[in-house]
Write a protein that holds these residues in place. Structure first.
Motif, PDB file in Angstrom:
ATOM      1  N   THR A  32       0.991  -1.188  -0.004  1.00 42.86           N
ATOM      2  CA  THR A  32      -0.059   0.123   0.147  1.00 42.86           C
ATOM      3  C   THR A  32       0.768   1.199  -0.029  1.00 42.86           C
ATOM      4  O   THR A  32       1.971   1.269   0.146  1.00 42.86           O
ATOM      5  CB  THR A  32      -0.872   0.078   1.264  1.00 42.86           C
ATOM      6  N   LYS A  33       0.246   2.280  -0.370  1.00 42.01           N
ATOM      7  CA  LYS A  33       1.091   3.575  -0.554  1.00 42.01           C
ATOM      8  C   LYS A  33       1.542   4.150   0.959  1.00 42.01           C
ATOM      9  O   LYS A  33       2.523   4.974   1.222  1.00 42.01           O
ATOM     10  CB  LYS A  33       0.174   4.735  -1.222  1.00 42.01           C
ATOM     11  N   ASP A  34       0.819   3.680   2.080  1.00 44.20           N
ATOM     12  CA  ASP A  34       1.352   4.111   3.261  1.00 44.20           C
ATOM     13  C   ASP A  34       2.140   3.105   3.789  1.00 44.20           C
ATOM     14  O   ASP A  34       2.674   3.334   5.269  1.00 44.20           O
ATOM     15  CB  ASP A  34       0.151   4.297   4.143  1.00 44.20           C
ATOM     16  N   GLY A  35       2.655   2.115   3.369  1.00 39.05           N
ATOM     17  CA  GLY A  35       3.807   1.289   3.535  1.00 39.05           C
ATOM     18  C   GLY A  35       3.475  -0.354   4.092  1.00 39.05           C
ATOM     19  O   GLY A  35       4.339  -1.003   4.579  1.00 39.05           O
ATOM     20  N   LYS A  36       2.234  -0.318   4.019  1.00 40.44           N
ATOM     21  CA  LYS A  36       1.715  -1.870   4.475  1.00 40.44           C
ATOM     22  C   LYS A  36       2.075  -2.726   3.637  1.00 40.44           C
ATOM     23  O   LYS A  36       1.827  -2.573   2.169  1.00 40.44           O
ATOM     24  CB  LYS A  36       0.279  -1.816   5.144  1.00 40.44           C
ATOM     25  N   MET A  37       2.185  -3.948   4.085  1.00 44.17           N
ATOM     26  CA  MET A  37       2.463  -5.256   3.229  1.00 44.17           C
ATOM     27  C   MET A  37       1.387  -6.235   3.662  1.00 44.17           C
ATOM     28  O   MET A  37       1.215  -6.730   4.667  1.00 44.17           O
ATOM     29  CB  MET A  37       3.458  -5.995   3.369  1.00 44.17           C
ATOM     30  N   LEU A  38       0.433  -6.277   2.394  1.00 44.53           N
ATOM     31  CA  LEU A  38      -0.647  -7.354   2.733  1.00 44.53           C
ATOM     32  C   LEU A  38      -0.712  -8.625   1.925  1.00 44.53           C
ATOM     33  O   LEU A  38      -0.357  -8.513   0.887  1.00 44.53           O
ATOM     34  CB  LEU A  38      -2.104  -6.778   2.109  1.00 44.53           C
ATOM     35  N   LEU A  39      -0.474  -9.575   2.681  1.00 44.67           N
ATOM     36  CA  LEU A  39      -0.585 -11.067   2.011  1.00 44.67           C
ATOM     37  C   LEU A  39      -1.781 -11.554   1.874  1.00 44.67           C
ATOM     38  O   LEU A  39      -2.686 -11.563   2.578  1.00 44.67           O
ATOM     39  CB  LEU A  39       0.326 -12.026   2.988  1.00 44.67           C
ATOM     40  N   THR A  40      -1.751 -12.227   0.661  1.00 46.13           N
ATOM     41  CA  THR A  40      -3.460 -12.519   0.074  1.00 46.13           C
ATOM     42  C   THR A  40      -3.116 -14.074  -0.149  1.00 46.13           C
ATOM     43  O   THR A  40      -1.962 -14.493  -0.537  1.00 46.13           O
ATOM     44  CB  THR A  40      -3.727 -11.899  -1.146  1.00 46.13           C
ATOM     45  N   GLU A  41      -4.351 -14.838  -0.100  1.00 45.37           N
ATOM     46  CA  GLU A  41      -4.340 -16.044  -0.574  1.00 45.37           C
ATOM     47  C   GLU A  41      -4.987 -15.995  -1.890  1.00 45.37           C
ATOM     48  O   GLU A  41      -6.099 -15.720  -1.797  1.00 45.37           O
ATOM     49  CB  GLU A  41      -5.060 -16.922   0.447  1.00 45.37           C
ATOM     50  N   GLY A  42      -4.290 -16.481  -2.817  1.00 44.63           N
ATOM     51  CA  GLY A  42      -4.692 -16.414  -4.238  1.00 44.63           C
ATOM     52  C   GLY A  42      -4.668 -15.081  -4.749  1.00 44.63           C
ATOM     53  O   GLY A  42      -4.284 -14.122  -4.288  1.00 44.63           O
ATOM     54  N   LYS A  43      -4.941 -14.980  -6.083  1.00 48.85           N
ATOM     55  CA  LYS A  43      -5.034 -13.722  -6.778  1.00 48.85           C
ATOM     56  C   LYS A  43      -6.102 -12.543  -6.551  1.00 48.85           C
ATOM     57  O   LYS A  43      -7.287 -12.905  -6.316  1.00 48.85           O
ATOM     58  CB  LYS A  43      -4.993 -13.765  -8.188  1.00 48.85           C
ATOM     59  N   PRO A  44      -5.715 -11.374  -6.081  1.00 48.37           N
ATOM     60  CA  PRO A  44      -6.727 -10.466  -5.832  1.00 48.37           C
ATOM     61  C   PRO A  44      -7.457 -10.192  -7.132  1.00 48.37           C
ATOM     62  O   PRO A  44      -6.996 -10.107  -8.226  1.00 48.37           O
ATOM     63  CB  PRO A  44      -5.873  -9.067  -5.268  1.00 48.37           C
ATOM     64  N   ILE A  45      -8.757  -9.753  -6.844  1.00 50.92           N
ATOM     65  CA  ILE A  45      -9.781  -9.522  -7.921  1.00 50.92           C
ATOM     66  C   ILE A  45      -9.952  -8.002  -7.822  1.00 50.92           C
ATOM     67  O   ILE A  45     -10.094  -7.381  -7.074  1.00 50.92           O
ATOM     68  CB  ILE A  45     -11.011 -10.185  -7.763  1.00 50.92           C
ATOM     69  N   ILE A  46      -9.560  -7.228  -9.269  1.00 50.41           N
ATOM     70  CA  ILE A  46      -9.797  -5.931  -9.371  1.00 50.41           C
ATOM     71  C   ILE A  46     -11.105  -5.344  -9.923  1.00 50.41           C
ATOM     72  O   ILE A  46     -11.178  -5.879 -11.040  1.00 50.41           O
ATOM     73  CB  ILE A  46      -8.453  -5.423 -10.088  1.00 50.41           C
ATOM     74  N   ASP A  47     -11.833  -4.876  -9.512  1.00 47.62           N
ATOM     75  CA  ASP A  47     -13.141  -4.273  -9.958  1.00 47.62           C
ATOM     76  C   ASP A  47     -12.922  -2.957 -10.741  1.00 47.62           C
ATOM     77  O   ASP A  47     -12.878  -2.124  -9.797  1.00 47.62           O
ATOM     78  CB  ASP A  47     -14.251  -4.510  -9.057  1.00 47.62           C
ATOM     79  N   LYS A  48     -12.871  -2.861 -11.820  1.00 48.85           N
ATOM     80  CA  LYS A  48     -12.620  -1.607 -12.547  1.00 48.85           C
ATOM     81  C   LYS A  48     -13.997  -0.683 -12.436  1.00 48.85           C
ATOM     82  O   LYS A  48     -13.817   0.552 -12.458  1.00 48.85           O
ATOM     83  CB  LYS A  48     -12.175  -1.798 -13.830  1.00 48.85           C
ATOM     84  N   GLU A  49     -14.973  -1.349 -12.249  1.00 47.53           N
ATOM     85  CA  GLU A  49     -16.230  -0.375 -12.186  1.00 47.53           C
ATOM     86  C   GLU A  49     -16.130   0.279 -10.762  1.00 47.53           C
ATOM     87  O   GLU A  49     -16.747   1.397 -10.674  1.00 47.53           O
ATOM     88  CB  GLU A  49     -17.416  -1.426 -12.215  1.00 47.53           C
ATOM     89  N   THR A  50     -15.966  -0.348  -9.763  1.00 48.06           N
ATOM     90  CA  THR A  50     -15.930   0.322  -8.390  1.00 48.06           C
ATOM     91  C   THR A  50     -14.680   0.827  -7.987  1.00 48.06           C
ATOM     92  O   THR A  50     -14.565   1.588  -6.924  1.00 48.06           O
ATOM     93  CB  THR A  50     -16.733  -0.679  -7.196  1.00 48.06           C
ATOM     94  N   GLY A  51     -13.652   0.340  -8.511  1.00 47.55           N
ATOM     95  CA  GLY A  51     -12.263   0.897  -7.934  1.00 47.55           C
ATOM     96  C   GLY A  51     -11.730   0.090  -6.907  1.00 47.55           C
ATOM     97  O   GLY A  51     -10.758   0.564  -6.201  1.00 47.55           O
ATOM     98  N   LEU A  52     -12.326  -1.069  -6.481  1.00 43.42           N
ATOM     99  CA  LEU A  52     -12.077  -1.745  -5.203  1.00 43.42           C
ATOM    100  C   LEU A  52     -11.126  -3.237  -5.703  1.00 43.42           C
ATOM    101  O   LEU A  52     -11.392  -3.828  -6.783  1.00 43.42           O
ATOM    102  CB  LEU A  52     -13.147  -2.196  -4.423  1.00 43.42           C
ATOM    103  N   VAL A  53     -10.338  -3.490  -4.806  1.00 42.17           N
ATOM    104  CA  VAL A  53      -9.637  -4.567  -4.899  1.00 42.17           C
ATOM    105  C   VAL A  53      -9.957  -5.660  -3.765  1.00 42.17           C
ATOM    106  O   VAL A  53      -9.957  -5.352  -2.733  1.00 42.17           O
ATOM    107  CB  VAL A  53      -8.174  -4.391  -4.800  1.00 42.17           C
ATOM    108  N   GLU A  54     -10.322  -6.693  -4.284  1.00 40.84           N
ATOM    109  CA  GLU A  54     -11.047  -7.664  -3.246  1.00 40.84           C
ATOM    110  C   GLU A  54     -10.126  -8.888  -3.062  1.00 40.84           C
ATOM    111  O   GLU A  54      -9.476  -9.423  -4.164  1.00 40.84           O
ATOM    112  CB  GLU A  54     -12.289  -8.465  -3.731  1.00 40.84           C
TER     113      GLU A  54
END
Length: 72
Positions: A28-50
């Motif tokens: 993240t831009k504030d320096g956090k590192m987020l570990l995910t299980e599987g590939k994150p899904i980017i919703d271009k319509e809402t601008g959110l990453v799940e």
């Protein structure tokens, strides 16, 4: 002998299954590192990453807050 074969098949099967899903690291831009299980899904319509975190919780974050997504 059969127990050894079954154990070997179980170990090989679990290794193959664990190789199917890749984990990702999102910075993240504030320096956090987020570990995910599987590939994150980017919703271009809402601008959110799940994504699903390491504890199995599904979470969403604004894509503007993410600086990079890297396959682990």
């Amino acid at each position: 002998m059969i127990k050894v074969v079954l154990l070997l098949v179980g170990v090989i099967g679990s290794l193959l299954l664990s190789g199917c899903s890749s984990d990702y690291v999102m910075a993240t831009k504030d320096g956090k590192m987020l570990l995910t299980e599987g590939k994150p899904i980017i919703d271009k319509e809402t601008g959110l990453v799940e994504y699903t975190d390491q504890q199995g919780h599904t979470t969403q974050i604004n894509s503007d807050d993410i600086s990079s997504i890297i396959k682990k």
